[in-house]
Design a protein around this motif. Structure first.
Motif, mmCIF file in Angstrom:
data_model
loop_
_atom_site.group_PDB
_atom_site.id
_atom_site.type_symbol
_atom_site.label_atom_id
_atom_site.label_comp_id
_atom_site.label_asym_id
_atom_site.label_seq_id
_atom_site.Cartn_x
_atom_site.Cartn_y
_atom_site.Cartn_z
ATOM 1 N N ASN A 282 0.678 -1.159 -0.193
ATOM 2 C CA ASN A 282 -0.117 0.000 -0.080
ATOM 3 C C ASN A 282 1.226 1.622 -0.096
ATOM 4 O OD1 ASN A 282 -2.346 -1.562 -0.088
ATOM 5 N ND2 ASN A 282 -2.012 -1.630 2.330
ATOM 6 N N THR A 283 1.751 1.258 1.142
ATOM 7 C CA THR A 283 2.767 1.935 1.352
ATOM 8 C C THR A 283 3.409 2.789 -0.811
ATOM 9 O OG1 THR A 283 3.171 1.624 3.187
ATOM 10 C CG2 THR A 283 5.070 3.495 2.376
ATOM 11 N N THR A 284 3.878 1.204 -0.678
ATOM 12 C CA THR A 284 4.308 1.405 -2.086
ATOM 13 C C THR A 284 3.617 2.208 -3.512
ATOM 14 O OG1 THR A 284 5.130 -0.332 -1.643
ATOM 15 C CG2 THR A 284 5.783 0.195 -3.709
ATOM 16 N N HIS A 285 2.386 1.502 -3.414
ATOM 17 C CA HIS A 285 1.427 2.780 -4.966
ATOM 18 C C HIS A 285 1.219 3.577 -3.640
ATOM 19 C CE1 HIS A 285 -2.860 3.149 -5.372
ATOM 20 N NE2 HIS A 285 -2.274 3.167 -6.586
ATOM 21 N N ASP B 52 -4.267 3.119 -17.044
ATOM 22 C CA ASP B 52 -3.993 2.888 -15.509
ATOM 23 C C ASP B 52 -5.038 1.680 -14.817
ATOM 24 O OD1 ASP B 52 -3.518 2.547 -12.896
ATOM 25 O OD2 ASP B 52 -3.384 4.942 -12.779
ATOM 26 N N LEU B 53 -4.494 0.779 -14.592
ATOM 27 C CA LEU B 53 -5.112 -0.765 -14.224
ATOM 28 C C LEU B 53 -5.971 -0.503 -12.729
ATOM 29 C CD1 LEU B 53 -2.593 -3.041 -14.695
ATOM 30 C CD2 LEU B 53 -4.604 -2.379 -16.069
ATOM 31 N N MET B 54 -6.261 0.607 -11.814
ATOM 32 C CA MET B 54 -6.457 1.057 -10.735
ATOM 33 C C MET B 54 -7.563 1.930 -11.308
ATOM 34 S SD MET B 54 -4.080 0.854 -7.352
ATOM 35 C CE MET B 54 -5.085 -0.380 -6.534
ATOM 36 N N LEU B 55 -8.567 2.052 -11.313
ATOM 37 C CA LEU B 55 -9.955 2.973 -11.722
ATOM 38 C C LEU B 55 -10.491 3.151 -11.150
ATOM 39 C CD1 LEU B 55 -9.269 2.565 -15.673
ATOM 40 C CD2 LEU B 55 -8.067 4.459 -14.363
ATOM 41 N N PRO B 56 -11.495 4.287 -10.486
ATOM 42 C CA PRO B 56 -12.991 4.084 -10.306
ATOM 43 C C PRO B 56 -13.818 4.123 -11.126
ATOM 44 C CG PRO B 56 -12.301 6.187 -10.548
ATOM 45 C CD PRO B 56 -10.748 5.433 -11.065
ATOM 46 N N LEU B 78 -0.090 1.843 -17.340
ATOM 47 C CA LEU B 78 0.429 1.408 -15.921
ATOM 48 C C LEU B 78 0.317 1.271 -14.799
ATOM 49 C CD1 LEU B 78 -0.514 6.016 -16.463
ATOM 50 C CD2 LEU B 78 1.369 4.075 -17.301
ATOM 51 N N SER B 79 0.958 0.229 -14.473
ATOM 52 C CA SER B 79 0.916 -0.100 -13.181
ATOM 53 C C SER B 79 2.135 0.201 -12.469
ATOM 54 C CB SER B 79 1.123 -1.897 -13.909
ATOM 55 O OG SER B 79 2.686 -1.888 -12.734
ATOM 56 N N ALA B 80 0.787 0.565 -11.004
ATOM 57 C CA ALA B 80 1.108 0.979 -9.962
ATOM 58 C C ALA B 80 2.038 -0.255 -8.738
ATOM 59 C CB ALA B 80 0.392 1.584 -9.470
ATOM 60 N N PRO B 102 7.279 4.815 -10.546
ATOM 61 C CA PRO B 102 7.416 5.929 -10.811
ATOM 62 C C PRO B 102 8.106 5.779 -12.485
ATOM 63 C CG PRO B 102 8.889 6.058 -9.377
ATOM 64 C CD PRO B 102 8.278 4.223 -8.813
ATOM 65 N N PHE B 103 7.514 6.874 -13.023
ATOM 66 C CA PHE B 103 7.925 7.045 -14.372
ATOM 67 C C PHE B 103 8.648 8.473 -14.801
ATOM 68 C CE2 PHE B 103 3.249 6.599 -15.265
ATOM 69 C CZ PHE B 103 3.193 7.572 -15.725
ATOM 70 N N TRP B 104 9.626 8.345 -15.702
ATOM 71 C CA TRP B 104 9.674 10.073 -16.200
ATOM 72 C C TRP B 104 8.325 10.183 -17.606
ATOM 73 C CZ3 TRP B 104 13.074 13.154 -12.993
ATOM 74 C CH2 TRP B 104 13.852 12.013 -12.532
#
Lengths: 500, 224
Positions: A282-285, B52-56, B78-80, B102-104
């Motif tokens: 979670n923190t990472t995210h 993005d994979l995590m979406l509302p 995009l994977s977080a 994170p990405f540039w």
């Protein structure tokens, strides 16, 4: 030592002295019985006419019964009772024909041709008138002088255990005051053998009983062992069976309560680990998104100061590198958490290595460009794929590239080359940076090792990245080699199989 | 080719930044913040999707499934969460590539352009690049319209590089695939062939760039 063998040993060790003791006692009793009976016999014979015969011709007085007689000895004593009287007393001139034969009285002595009984007469000073008489045994003499009515000593006859008994006669004078009775065998023939056979049989029965009795115990212990092993293999989820009401039952109960505790501890640890990992994820995210935004802003700043001279540009470059380092640190931490979460099997999938190289290079290209290095790469036009965990492999390759990009001076080069040949791939990351001194090369994969503390403000940075790379590749069964191609420069090479 | 790019990203700051950087790079981004909105788009309007994979509203993977059902539009995920299972699932469902946060901005743009990059297709059997015209079938070369004689090795090398302009090929690959193994199969003879080739190309010889530690590459001519 197995339980049965140990029991058998215990039986042997305890039974042998007992049996030995019994045999010893039995022989003692046999001996004293023989002594008493011979003493009685001597008295009997002497009082029943033997004294007269002896005192008439003491120099020829031996009385024989059974067995072979000495060469010059007289004829045999009579055979079975009731046989026609024959001369009883030895001596060539036959002095004993004078009186009727003394019938054996007292304890009936079975006449055995194998057992010889002799009576020799001695004066009170223990000398015999018969020159052939044996010397009176010293020990017996001492005992008789001390007042004993009779005493005995062993008589050594070849292959037999003979006995010699000295007997005091009720008269104290004359040439026949003491009689020495000798018998060539104490115990009846075969008695020794019977005793041996009996003892051996007893031992065998004892051992057999122990073996049979131990059977069910051994079987239960074995069953319990198997259950404990199965339980341990199932992480103590299955208890051992508790049956009966003996020490083995107690052992099973003790194991079950120990297993309960172990299971509880395991669960606690696993829960804690799960929580920690969840927290880390979670923190990472939560960090990743703002960090991406930060990197975007820093990029905008860099563009703005691209043509500026002096301090601002340096500050922006520093900030870029710090943000980049933080991102890689977060990736490495989550990789380390996964690598160290135990023996979890690697998730293996088909990994497109060309795409992996391009992603890893793209990740570091902005920093390389900002630092003024050339970061080049080449992948074959044909697809190159292996089997593995794409996240971990990409992090390993990324760490090797990051290491090069950090240490190569501005104007230097970093190259990433992917090649495939004969079912295997080779992925090289090379640079023309300062290189790693030979004496430190073997240690660069150790966690928390850096070649030179002054080169970086990030403690543990290189150590973590390279050690994670090594761990990841080891877990995949890939090879990782570190080379120094010339005086300067570093070359890492990863080798592994292509996916079929 | 359309340069419209669909961006599906729920974080407002990040979404804004991505669209800005895409614009600066010459693309036309269209930004959606909700997954269910992405389920309604017409894939044909776009050249590529950044998802993005995590979406509302809808799972990113459901959006991916929806897009794949209707088109082969390139999808960059995009994977977080740096999670192998999610990446593998996304690739299985037809995602073309992914970028881990994170990405540039440059990193994202590099992945976008790589996805949009098409291998140099031979139009009418000819590959054209920076004044070079390679007749793939006829095995002939024209430089600025003038025919140039090349050896078989020289032509094969130029062709291999021209098929993927801007991308380097390693010396080992070139030695194995271009050189005649019976005559001169070693990497050392490669440089000899390259310098002869550069000489023959004349002013265009600079197009064949030496790449440190790697090999050779056909660089875009300056000013284009």
């Amino acid at each position: 030592m197995k339980l049965r063998a140990r029991l058998a040993l215990v039986v042997l060790v305890t039974a042998l002295p007992v049996i030995g003791g019994i045999v010893f006692l039995q022989q003692r009793m046999q001996w004293s019985a023989a002594e008493q009976s011979l003493a009685d016999y001597a008295l009997d014979r002497m009082q029943g006419g033997g004294r007269e015969a002896c005192e008439i011709a003491p120099e020829a007085f031996p009385l024989w019964q059974g067995g072979r007689q000495p060469e010059r000895g007289p004829e045999r004593l009579p055979g079975p009772r009731g046989a026609p009287p024959r001369p009883r007393l030895g001596g060539p001139p036959d002095p004993l024909q004078r009186g009727p034969e003394v019938p054996p009285r007292g304890p009936a002595e079975p006449i055995n041709p194998d057992v010889r009984t002799e009576l020799w007469a001695y004066a009170p000073d223990f000398t015999s008138r018969n020159r052939e008489a044996p010397t009176f045994p010293g020990e017996v003499r001492e005992a008789l002088l001390a007042g004993e009515s009779h005493a005995s000593v062993e008589w050594f006859v070849p292959e037999r255990n003979g006995i010699a008994v000295g007997v005091r006669m009720p008269w104290d004078s004359g040439p026949c005051a003491f009689i020495l009775v000798r018998r060539s065998r104490v115990s009846p023939p075969g008695a020794q053998r019977d005793l041996l056979i009996g003892t051996a049989t007893l031992l065998a029965v004892l051992l057999g009983a122990v073996m049979v009795g131990a059977g069910p115990v051994v079987a239960r212990v074995r069953r319990l062992t198997a259950q404990v092993r199965a339980s341990a293999a199932a992480r103590y989820a299955t208890p051992a069976e508790v049956s009966g009401s003996d020490e083995i039952t107690d052992l099973a109960r003790a194991f079950n309560s120990a297993a309960d505790e172990v299971r509880g501890s395991i669960e606690t640890i696993e829960n804690r680990e799960r929580t920690l990992r969840q927290f880390l994820e979670n923190t990472t995210h939560d960090v990743m998104v703002p960090l991406t935004v930060l990197q975007g802003h820093l990029t905008a700043l860099r563009r703005r100061f691209e043509n500026a001279q002096g301090e601002e540009r340096g500050v922006v470059l520093e900030a870029l590198q710090e943000a980049h380092y933080m991102a890689s640190l977060i990736h490495n931490l989550s990789a380390a958490a996964r690598l160290e979460s135990g023996k979890v099997e690697l998730e293996r999938h088909r990994v497109d290595l060309a795409a992996l190289v391009e992603r890893a290079v793209a990740r570091h290209a902005p920093i390389a460009r900002a630092r003024g290095l050339a970061l080049e790469h080449a992948v074959p036009p044909e697809p190159v794929a292996t089997s593995g965990d794409v996240t971990l492999l990409e992090q390993a390759v990324s760490n090797l590239i990051h290491n090069a990009v950090r240490y190569v001076e501005p104007g230097g080069h970093v190259a990433v080359v992917l090649e495939a040949r004969e079912g295997r791939f080779a992925l090289r990351v090379l640079d023309d940076g300062p290189g790693i001194p030979a004496e430190l090369r073997s240690r660069v994969f150790e966690r928390a090792f850096r070649a030179d503390g002054a080169r970086s403000r990030h403690p543990d940075g290189l150590g973590l990245g390279l050690s994670i790379a090594r761990d990841v590749l080891e877990r995949h069964g890939f090879e990782l080699e570190l080379r120094q191609p010339s005086e300067r420069g570093t070359e890492f090479e990863i080798r592994g199989p292509l996916a079929s | 080719m359309s340069h419209r790019i669909l961006v599906v990203e729920d974080d407002p700051k990040l979404g804004l930044q991505i669209t800005q950087h895409l614009k600066e790079a010459g693309f036309e981004p269209h930004w959606l913040e909700r997954g269910d909105a992405a389920l309604a788009v017409e894939p044909r309007d776009y050249a590529l999707v950044i998802l993005d994979l995590m979406l509302p509203g809808a799972f990113g993977l459901d959006v991916l499934k929806h897009l794949r059902r209707h088109s082969d539009l390139p999808v960059l995920v995009l994977s977080a969460k740096n999670d192998t299972a999610v990446k593998v699932r996304a690739l299985e469902l037809g995602a073309d590539d992914y970028v881990t946060k994170p990405f540039w901005p440059e990193e994202l743009l590099a992945r976008v352009t790589a996805r949009l990059r098409r291998p140099a297709l031979a139009r009418n059997g000819t590959i054209s690049f920076g004044g070079l015209e390679l007749d793939v079938d006829g095995r002939t070369l024209k430089v600025d319209g003038a025919p140039i004689e090349l050896t078989r090795v020289e032509f094969e090398m130029l062709l291999a590089l021209a098929r993927r302009p801007g991308q380097a090929l390693s010396r080992a690959w070139l030695a194995e695939n271009v050189l005649d193994p019976e005559r001169d199969g070693t990497e050392r003879t490669l440089d000899v062939h390259v310098s002869r080739l550069r000489k023959k190309l004349g002013t265009r010889g600079a197009l064949v760039a030496t790449v440190w530690g790697v090999g050779y590459r056909l660089d875009a001519p300056e000013g284009t």
